[in-house]
Design a protein around this motif. Structure first.
Motif, PDB file in Angstrom:
ATOM      1  N   GLU A  70       1.572   9.037  -5.954  1.00  0.00           N
ATOM      2  CA  GLU A  70       1.788  10.439  -5.577  1.00  0.00           C
ATOM      3  C   GLU A  70       2.889  11.065  -6.431  1.00  0.00           C
ATOM      4  O   GLU A  70       2.764  12.214  -6.884  1.00  0.00           O
ATOM      5  N   SER A 120       0.834  -1.193   0.000  1.00  0.00           N
ATOM      6  CA  SER A 120       0.000   0.000   0.000  1.00  0.00           C
ATOM      7  C   SER A 120       0.874   1.250   0.000  1.00  0.00           C
ATOM      8  O   SER A 120       0.627   2.195  -0.762  1.00  0.00           O
ATOM      9  N   TYR A 121       1.895   1.247   0.835  1.00  0.00           N
ATOM     10  CA  TYR A 121       2.806   2.387   0.914  1.00  0.00           C
ATOM     11  C   TYR A 121       3.556   2.580  -0.408  1.00  0.00           C
ATOM     12  O   TYR A 121       3.644   3.698  -0.914  1.00  0.00           O
ATOM     13  N   TRP A 177      -7.240   0.936  -3.109  1.00  0.00           N
ATOM     14  CA  TRP A 177      -6.434  -0.112  -2.468  1.00  0.00           C
ATOM     15  C   TRP A 177      -7.292  -0.962  -1.532  1.00  0.00           C
ATOM     16  O   TRP A 177      -7.208  -2.186  -1.556  1.00  0.00           O
ATOM     17  N   VAL A 178      -8.124  -0.321  -0.724  1.00  0.00           N
ATOM     18  CA  VAL A 178      -8.995  -1.066   0.190  1.00  0.00           C
ATOM     19  C   VAL A 178      -9.942  -1.957  -0.607  1.00  0.00           C
ATOM     20  O   VAL A 178     -10.166  -3.126  -0.252  1.00  0.00           O
ATOM     21  N   ILE A 206      -3.841  10.662  -3.496  1.00  0.00           N
ATOM     22  CA  ILE A 206      -3.667   9.788  -2.326  1.00  0.00           C
ATOM     23  C   ILE A 206      -4.991   9.204  -1.830  1.00  0.00           C
ATOM     24  O   ILE A 206      -5.098   7.982  -1.653  1.00  0.00           O
ATOM     25  N   LEU A 207      -6.002  10.025  -1.600  1.00  0.00           N
ATOM     26  CA  LEU A 207      -7.278   9.508  -1.103  1.00  0.00           C
ATOM     27  C   LEU A 207      -7.934   8.538  -2.088  1.00  0.00           C
ATOM     28  O   LEU A 207      -8.334   7.440  -1.689  1.00  0.00           O
ATOM     29  N   GLU A 214       1.144   3.910  -3.030  1.00  0.00           N
ATOM     30  CA  GLU A 214       0.749   5.291  -2.740  1.00  0.00           C
ATOM     31  C   GLU A 214       1.859   6.270  -3.103  1.00  0.00           C
ATOM     32  O   GLU A 214       1.604   7.314  -3.717  1.00  0.00           O
ATOM     33  N   TYR A 241      -6.468   6.727  -4.294  1.00  0.00           N
ATOM     34  CA  TYR A 241      -5.630   5.524  -4.291  1.00  0.00           C
ATOM     35  C   TYR A 241      -5.957   4.653  -3.079  1.00  0.00           C
ATOM     36  O   TYR A 241      -6.085   3.427  -3.212  1.00  0.00           O
ATOM     37  N   ARG A 242      -6.062   5.254  -1.909  1.00  0.00           N
ATOM     38  CA  ARG A 242      -6.347   4.481  -0.691  1.00  0.00           C
ATOM     39  C   ARG A 242      -7.696   3.776  -0.787  1.00  0.00           C
ATOM     40  O   ARG A 242      -7.828   2.622  -0.362  1.00  0.00           O
ATOM     41  N   ILE A 243      -8.694   4.453  -1.337  1.00  0.00           N
ATOM     42  CA  ILE A 243     -10.010   3.834  -1.505  1.00  0.00           C
ATOM     43  C   ILE A 243      -9.907   2.656  -2.475  1.00  0.00           C
ATOM     44  O   ILE A 243     -10.431   1.568  -2.215  1.00  0.00           O
TER      45      ILE A 243
END
Length: 188
Positions: A124, A116-117, A139-140, A132-133, A120, A135-137
């Protein structure tokens, strides 16, 4: 040939050598000389591949678990069932299964966090902080999908993604080899 292919694919997955992911984590370190961080990062390949994979492989060989056939399918055991069988055979009681289950949980969790890191930071870098946001969504959602699809599909996707990452990274390593040599000489 198939054994070599699977060994290379799982070996790359165990430590990320050649993929460029280690450099993403190392780049977060605050250091005056990049070569010093590189030297600190080098043992991860040895520990991840030689130590961890040997701790897994030796019990499989020593207990003869590699010859074990799954009665339900008639195929040889592979992956976590093979490792669990080896540890359960080699250790008293049901300790082997617990050790393998705990190890898998820690490895899976740390892999999810690490990748994940890496993703991200790459997103970025390529698209800016606004990504970032989303991507995080994404990823989950990918983690959730990965937890319900077949294991074969997950491994196939991981192998394809690793191959796609390796190509530009290896080309970049050739192009930046002079910089790496210069930084190493400056450090030494």
């Amino acid at each position: 040939r198939a054994g070599i292919r699977w060994g290379v694919a799982r070996g790359i997955f165990s430590n990320g050598s050649g993929l460029g992911t280690g450099g993403i984590a190392a780049a977060a370190a605050q250091t005056r000389l990049p070569a010093s961080q590189a030297l600190v990062s080098m043992p991860q390949t040895f520990i991840g591949t030689i130590v961890v994979c040997s701790i897994t492989g030796f019990p499989i060989i020593a207990t003869g678990a590699w010859t074990r056939v799954d009665p339900a399918t008639g195929h040889a055991l592979t992956g976590a069932p093979l490792t669990a069988h080896a540890f359960s055979t080699g250790l008293p009681g049901s300790w082997g299964g617990y050790i393998v289950s705990l190890g898998l949980a820690f490895f899976a969790f740390s892999t999810i966090l690490g990748w994940s890191y890496y993703g991200e930071k790459a997103a970025e870098y390529l698209l800016g902080p606004r990504v970032i946001l989303p991507y995080r969504i994404l990823w989950v959602a990918a983690v959730m999908v990965g937890s319900v699809v077949t294991l074969q599909a997950v491994w196939s996707f991981a192998d394809i993604a690793n191959g796609l990452m390796a190509v530009p990274n290896l080309v970049s390593l050739i192009g930046l080899s002079g910089v790496a040599v210069a930084e190493t000489r400056r450090f030494l």
